[in-house]
Design an enzyme around this catalytic site. Structure first.
Site, PDB file in Angstrom:
ATOM      1  CE1 TYR A 188      -6.262   0.338   4.902  1.00 48.75           C
ATOM      2  CE2 TYR A 188      -5.438   2.079   3.480  1.00 48.75           C
ATOM      3  CZ  TYR A 188      -5.870   0.780   3.652  1.00 48.75           C
ATOM      4  OH  TYR A 188      -5.925  -0.076   2.580  1.00 48.75           O
ATOM      5  CB  CYS A 225      -1.608   8.108  28.892  1.00 48.08           C
ATOM      6  SG  CYS A 225      -3.017   8.954  29.614  1.00 48.08           S
ATOM      7  CD  GLU A 226       0.925   4.707  24.930  1.00 47.94           C
ATOM      8  OE1 GLU A 226       2.085   4.421  24.572  1.00 47.94           O
ATOM      9  OE2 GLU A 226       0.266   4.036  25.744  1.00 47.94           O
ATOM     10  N   GLY A 235      -3.167  -0.468  -3.922  1.00 47.59           N
ATOM     11  CA  GLY A 235      -1.802  -0.052  -3.608  1.00 47.59           C
ATOM     12  C   GLY A 235      -1.390   1.338  -4.015  1.00 47.59           C
ATOM     13  CB  SER A 275      -0.881  -0.020   1.253  1.00 52.38           C
ATOM     14  OG  SER A 275      -2.001   0.810   1.102  1.00 52.38           O
ATOM     15  NE  ARG A 315      -2.440   4.109   1.376  1.00 58.40           N
ATOM     16  CZ  ARG A 315      -2.200   3.946   2.678  1.00 58.40           C
ATOM     17  NH1 ARG A 315      -2.348   4.966   3.492  1.00 58.40           N
ATOM     18  NH2 ARG A 315      -1.812   2.781   3.138  1.00 58.40           N
ATOM     19  CD  GLU A 371      -8.881  -6.853  -4.429  1.00 58.22           C
ATOM     20  OE1 GLU A 371      -9.690  -7.768  -4.280  1.00 58.22           O
ATOM     21  OE2 GLU A 371      -7.753  -6.872  -3.902  1.00 58.22           O
ATOM     22  N   PRO A 372      -8.831  -0.748  -5.434  1.00 49.56           N
ATOM     23  CG  PRO A 372      -9.828   1.095  -6.475  1.00 49.56           C
ATOM     24  CD  PRO A 372      -9.678  -0.391  -6.591  1.00 49.56           C
TER      25      PRO A 372
HETATM   26  C1  LIG Z   1      -5.531  -3.378   1.593  1.00 47.97           C
HETATM   27  C2  LIG Z   1      -5.857  -4.130   0.359  1.00 47.97           C
HETATM   28  C3  LIG Z   1      -6.197  -3.447  -0.805  1.00 47.97           C
HETATM   29  C4  LIG Z   1      -6.215  -1.934  -0.912  1.00 47.97           C
HETATM   30  O1  LIG Z   1      -4.960  -1.387  -0.751  1.00 47.97           O
HETATM   31  P1  LIG Z   1      -4.760   0.210  -0.891  1.00 47.97           P
HETATM   32  O2  LIG Z   1      -3.301   0.375  -0.746  1.00 47.97           O
HETATM   33  O3  LIG Z   1      -5.523   0.832   0.201  1.00 47.97           O
HETATM   34  O4  LIG Z   1      -5.242   0.584  -2.244  1.00 47.97           O
HETATM   35  C5  LIG Z   1      -6.558  -4.196  -1.914  1.00 47.97           C
HETATM   36  N1  LIG Z   1      -6.545  -5.553  -1.881  1.00 47.97           N
HETATM   37  C6  LIG Z   1      -6.201  -6.237  -0.774  1.00 47.97           C
HETATM   38  C7  LIG Z   1      -6.231  -7.704  -0.789  1.00 47.97           C
HETATM   39  C8  LIG Z   1      -5.841  -5.559   0.376  1.00 47.97           C
HETATM   40  O5  LIG Z   1      -5.488  -6.249   1.458  1.00 47.97           O
END
Ligand SMILES: *Cc1c(COP(=O)(O)O)cnc(C)c1O
Length: 415
Positions: A373, A344-345, A239, A210, A280, A277-278
């Protein structure tokens, strides 16, 4: 005096400075909004969220299946908006599956992930009729084959032995990893699925990490898994990195899509179906967090203490993530200070060396790019109720997750 230049490129689409010199997100003055909804609060610009979703849809060919990595912002309102924009959900637990289903994501648009899926979670996914289960290991394969009572599409997750340039804690594609099958073990697993009566192998999944700011590792990872032979479909994970501070210049969504699609066409041919699968990059920039300043003290450095911290944003403490901080009423400024939380850290530092304009108690501090996140990893450390999520658009604010109450904090205690 604040000018438009006081706001960097990391703010949500449509962020402006209004006549009072205050920051406005989604047409809402953040100082007024803080008074209305309280602090801390996660503010989400709905137009930004929709614009990013459309940017992803347009960057990829129309037949690419996009799903949002729910873990980045596991909130039904967010998933609902993305589903309206044609984006499915990938989930990594039974709880995330519930969130996606309650948000109204069609089960066929859901992908189940996870390196330690329980029998219960697999059963729930099968019962819901999720579109895809991504198998991580042999033990899970045994379990799934036993549990499935009708045909289920699956992929296998493969660690392509490619290391992207990101923090160790969010790198997942190297050979020595807890995620997925090694390239060496993948063929045996694929054979087993092909021999299964109910599991149908669609292809290979990879996700190398990521907050990646370079695209070449995606190309190398796709090349590596292409060695596993022809496949009907490939899921290339997420990622793409985002800009957290004005110094960050990540690749564009279009560049990201072009590199992934280009590599798939080059190494696997024109017919393989593509899934992406975006997480972030879809949601990070839509969100900002507002905090109320509680105290300003000088102990060698200047310490600006706010009413949240590591309970609403763990990223700085987990992996040294950097953020920008500004005052909602006076962006810009030259007072060097550390914006710290109430926990408290000593690690509870949200932004080190922020430059604020003479901060004082009751000022509102804003940290942009907290859409990914942050809510996801919110916790109740020090008994601090978790912050609400507020959607803003065209001057209207809508609470989509209410603030936790003390009763919520105690709701599971058996008294
Ligand atoms: C976390 C994750 C993503 C998304 O990653 P980003 O860096 O947030 O885009 C996609 N696929 C899988 C399997 C993940 O664990």
């Amino acid at each position: 005096m604040a000018t438009a230049q006081s706001l960097s490129h990391v703010w949500p689409l449509g962020t402006t400075l209004n006549a009072a010199g205050h920051i406005e997100v989604g047409g809402c003055d953040l100082v007024d909004l803080a008074r209305e909804v309280g602090t801390p609060a996660y503010i989400v610009a709905e137009d930004d969220l929709r614009a990013r979703a459309r940017e992803f849809r347009e960057a990829f060919p129309a037949d690419v299946h996009l799903s949002f990595a729910t873990k980045a912002f596991p909130c039904t309102a967010v998933l609902r908006v993305l589903a309206e924009e044609g984006i499915g959900a990938d989930v990594a637990s039974g709880g995330e599956l519930q969130i996606a289903l309650r948000a109204g994501v069609a089960p066929g648009m859901v992908t189940l992930h996870g390196n330690a899926k329980s029998e219960r979670e697999l059963g729930e996914a099968l019962d819901a009729g999720v579109g895809l289960i991504v198998v991580d290991n042999t033990d899970e394969l045994d379990r799934l084959d036993r549990l499935a009572t009708r045909e289920q599409d699956v992929m296998i997750r493969v660690a392509p032995d490619v290391r992207g340039d990101t923090h160790d804690h969010i790198s997942t594609g190297q050979a020595d990893t807890k995620f997925g099958f090694s390239l060496a073990d993948a063929p045996t697993a694929m054979e087993r699925i092909r021999a299964s009566e109910r599991l149908r192998l669609r292809g290979v999944h990879l996700h190398i990490g990521s907050q990646l700011l370079e695209l070449d590792p995606f190309r190398r990872a796709i090349e590596a898994v292409a060695a596993l032979g022809p496949m009907e479909a490939i899921n290339v994970g997420g990622g793409l990195g985002v800009a957290y501070t004005p110094d960050d210049h990540p690749p564009s969504v279009q560049e990201y899509a072009d590199v992934k699609v280009g590599a798939i066409r080059e190494y696997l041919g024109p017919d393989v179906a593509i899934l992406d699968e975006p997480g972030r990059a879809l949601v990070a920039a839509a969100g900002v967090t507002i905090y109320g300043v509680q105290s300003v003290k000088r102990n060698v450095s200047t310490w600006v203490a706010v009413d949240g911290g590591m309970s609403d944003n763990l990223r700085p403490m987990l992996y040294g993530a950097r953020y920008e901080a500004v005052l909602a009423s006076r962006p810009g400024g030259s007072t060097r200070c550390h914006v710290v939380g109430k926990h408290c850290e000593s690690s509870d530092v949200i932004v080190r060396d922020a430059m604020l304009d003479d901060p004082r108690p009751d000022d509102i501090v804003v940290t942009p790019v907290t859409g990914a996140y942050c809510y996801a990893m919110a916790n109740q450390y020090n008994g601090v109720p978790r912050a609400p999520v507020v959607f803003v658009r065209d001057g209207d604010a809508r609470v989509v997750v209410r603030r936790e109450t003390y009763d919520d904090l105690l709701s599971r205690d058996v008294l």
